[in-house]
Design a protein around this motif. Sequence first.
Motif, mmCIF file in Angstrom:
data_model
loop_
_atom_site.group_PDB
_atom_site.id
_atom_site.type_symbol
_atom_site.label_atom_id
_atom_site.label_comp_id
_atom_site.label_asym_id
_atom_site.label_seq_id
_atom_site.Cartn_x
_atom_site.Cartn_y
_atom_site.Cartn_z
ATOM 1 N N THR A 210 -0.724 -1.739 8.845
ATOM 2 C CA THR A 210 -0.546 -2.937 8.124
ATOM 3 C C THR A 210 0.683 -3.034 7.645
ATOM 4 N N ALA A 211 1.122 -2.085 6.922
ATOM 5 C CA ALA A 211 2.585 -1.914 6.333
ATOM 6 C C ALA A 211 3.652 -1.995 7.677
ATOM 7 N N ALA A 212 3.425 -1.529 8.416
ATOM 8 C CA ALA A 212 4.430 -1.434 9.516
ATOM 9 C C ALA A 212 4.433 -2.825 10.269
ATOM 10 N N HIS A 213 3.430 -3.465 10.204
ATOM 11 C CA HIS A 213 3.497 -5.035 10.825
ATOM 12 C C HIS A 213 4.016 -5.795 9.679
ATOM 13 N N LEU A 214 3.843 -5.779 8.380
ATOM 14 C CA LEU A 214 4.592 -6.563 7.485
ATOM 15 C C LEU A 214 5.949 -6.291 7.347
ATOM 16 N N ARG A 215 6.324 -5.119 7.275
ATOM 17 C CA ARG A 215 7.770 -4.765 7.634
ATOM 18 C C ARG A 215 8.409 -5.389 8.701
ATOM 19 N N ALA A 216 7.945 -5.560 10.026
ATOM 20 C CA ALA A 216 8.343 -5.777 11.178
ATOM 21 C C ALA A 216 8.540 -7.292 10.923
ATOM 22 N N ARG A 217 7.988 -7.870 10.017
ATOM 23 C CA ARG A 217 7.985 -9.386 9.942
ATOM 24 C C ARG A 217 8.894 -9.792 8.746
ATOM 25 N N GLY A 218 9.555 -8.658 8.197
ATOM 26 C CA GLY A 218 10.656 -8.802 7.265
ATOM 27 C C GLY A 218 10.089 -9.358 5.825
ATOM 28 N N ILE A 219 8.746 -8.808 5.761
ATOM 29 C CA ILE A 219 8.124 -8.875 4.262
ATOM 30 C C ILE A 219 8.416 -7.904 3.418
ATOM 31 N N PRO A 220 9.002 -8.057 2.455
ATOM 32 C CA PRO A 220 8.934 -6.968 1.420
ATOM 33 C C PRO A 220 7.796 -6.322 1.175
ATOM 34 N N VAL A 221 7.670 -5.013 1.396
ATOM 35 C CA VAL A 221 6.209 -4.293 0.937
ATOM 36 C C VAL A 221 6.416 -3.045 0.273
ATOM 37 N N ARG A 222 5.609 -2.698 -0.767
ATOM 38 C CA ARG A 222 5.537 -1.438 -1.405
ATOM 39 C C ARG A 222 4.047 -0.980 -0.937
ATOM 40 N N VAL A 223 4.069 0.252 -0.539
ATOM 41 C CA VAL A 223 3.093 1.008 -0.152
ATOM 42 C C VAL A 223 2.587 2.235 -1.097
ATOM 43 N N PHE A 224 1.227 2.370 -1.328
ATOM 44 C CA PHE A 224 1.108 3.329 -2.274
ATOM 45 C C PHE A 224 -0.171 4.236 -1.967
ATOM 46 N N GLY A 225 0.222 5.511 -1.993
ATOM 47 C CA GLY A 225 -0.825 6.493 -1.606
ATOM 48 C C GLY A 225 -0.494 8.045 -0.963
ATOM 49 N N GLU A 226 -1.148 8.750 -0.982
ATOM 50 C CA GLU A 226 -0.853 10.037 -0.113
ATOM 51 C C GLU A 226 -1.167 9.733 1.495
ATOM 52 N N PRO A 227 0.072 9.905 2.083
ATOM 53 C CA PRO A 227 -0.360 9.670 3.791
ATOM 54 C C PRO A 227 -1.577 10.514 4.182
ATOM 55 N N MET A 228 -2.451 9.815 4.800
ATOM 56 C CA MET A 228 -3.672 10.615 5.408
ATOM 57 C C MET A 228 -4.294 11.520 4.751
ATOM 58 N N VAL A 229 -4.601 11.038 3.348
ATOM 59 C CA VAL A 229 -5.160 12.133 2.628
ATOM 60 C C VAL A 229 -6.534 12.352 2.814
ATOM 61 N N SER A 230 -7.344 11.299 3.303
ATOM 62 C CA SER A 230 -8.817 11.352 3.573
ATOM 63 C C SER A 230 -9.042 12.403 4.440
ATOM 64 N N TRP A 231 -8.057 12.276 5.602
ATOM 65 C CA TRP A 231 -8.265 13.162 6.689
ATOM 66 C C TRP A 231 -7.756 14.524 6.262
ATOM 67 N N ARG A 232 -7.040 14.594 5.452
ATOM 68 C CA ARG A 232 -6.239 16.066 5.064
ATOM 69 C C ARG A 232 -7.266 16.931 4.040
ATOM 70 N N ASP A 233 -7.861 16.194 3.290
ATOM 71 C CA ASP A 233 -8.609 16.701 2.234
ATOM 72 C C ASP A 233 -10.052 16.557 2.206
ATOM 73 N N HIS A 234 -10.362 15.642 2.813
ATOM 74 C CA HIS A 234 -12.016 15.431 2.996
ATOM 75 C C HIS A 234 -12.525 15.681 4.197
ATOM 76 N N MET A 235 -11.932 16.206 5.212
ATOM 77 C CA MET A 235 -12.474 16.505 6.465
ATOM 78 C C MET A 235 -12.447 18.212 6.482
ATOM 79 N N PRO A 236 -13.469 18.549 7.286
ATOM 80 C CA PRO A 236 -13.251 20.266 7.381
ATOM 81 C C PRO A 236 -12.524 20.813 8.291
ATOM 82 N N ALA A 237 -11.997 21.757 7.900
ATOM 83 C CA ALA A 237 -10.901 22.562 8.571
ATOM 84 C C ALA A 237 -11.466 23.123 10.093
#
Length: 400
Positions: free
Chosen positions: A17-44
């Motif tokens: 979503t953020a990538a699409h908003l940026r591509a439209r020239g809309i100022p956007v602030r994105v918050f969070g750790e990238p891919m955190v659920s996949w990294r910390d909450h999925m089994p190795a």
Amino acid sequence: MTQPVAVIGAGPFGLSTAAHLRARGIPVRVFGEPMVSWRDHMPAGMLLKSTPAASSLHAPQQGHTLADYCDAAGIRRLVTDEDIIPVETFIAYGEWFQQKLVPGLERVRVVAVDRRDAGGFELKLDSGELFTARAVVVATGLSGLSHLPAELAVAAADGPAPTGPVSHSSQHHDLTRYSGKDLIVVGAGQSALETAVLAAEAGARVRVVSRGRGKVDFGAPPWKQPRLRPESPFGRAWSLWAFSYYPQPFRHLPAQTRHYLVRRVLGPLGAWWLRDRFEGKVQVSEVERIVRTEADGGSPELTVRTLDGRTDRLAADHVVAATGYRVDIAAMDFLGHELRTRLAVSRGAPRLGAGYVSSVPGLYFTGLPAAASYGPVMRFVCGTDFASPRLAKHLAAAHG
């Protein structure tokens, strides 16, 4: 200065979503750790059930698919339905996508969102910063939505935990802690079956308990898929094709029908490649229901009603509830109380209109919270294909 749009969450839906908003020239602030659920909450050692075609984040320009990442990273391309994606590869792909298209990601947490009388929203970050956004996109994924049935929760008085009698599958990254232990995994979906396999391969003695209609079964391999039906990211079937590519009419269905379809379409089923690792290594108990769970001596014991009407007891050192996720606006405590009370909901999920906007103008939801309005495709990464460009287009028109 133009007020930005705030995107809360940096998983597949937030980043897309953020990538699409940026591509439209809309100022956007994105918050969070990238891919955190996949990294910390999925089994190795986990492998994705979805095929490569269903595992790319949608981008506003070409060159950012999973296959493109493989080329850039110099690893074998993952493109056919028989290619299986390690979770570590998918996490690295999401981080690469973020670096390319959402470089200004802020690794801080949004602790409060409130509606302003003058319009827009006031957000508070865990850094202490306060700022105003003209619109907010909630893309928090599975965070805080894990579901523990009441008959299991009673044995987890202090909450589910890997060190207690009962935990949720989202709390496990390292299953080697159960080596040499007796483990019960409740559930019949991919999460349950893969958790069981990984725990067994780590040295645990594992029993899967499936309830009601949750019969343990596995999908057909790609070469056995019917060829006379349309292809979709989830397999060959007219219904899957419609849910994947034409989710627009879904929100006009009766609420009871929508919630049933979200729950049952692409329901409990193991991946085709998991069968050989599961059969003969994991015990299975298919029961009518779990009556209660007790943990008086510290170790849990399930009382179950069997399919033939008997009562049985199943003991273990620990129970993992692979019982999925349930959307509940009340659990999204970063949304202010007044904001939550103004939201129109259906069985805990926000009721969304065109463009993924909620009943509060300027407040959008995407990913799993949007499934009750736009169908089961929103439970999967490939849902970004439909959601992200449409949300960005609606937001640009409404708040441009």
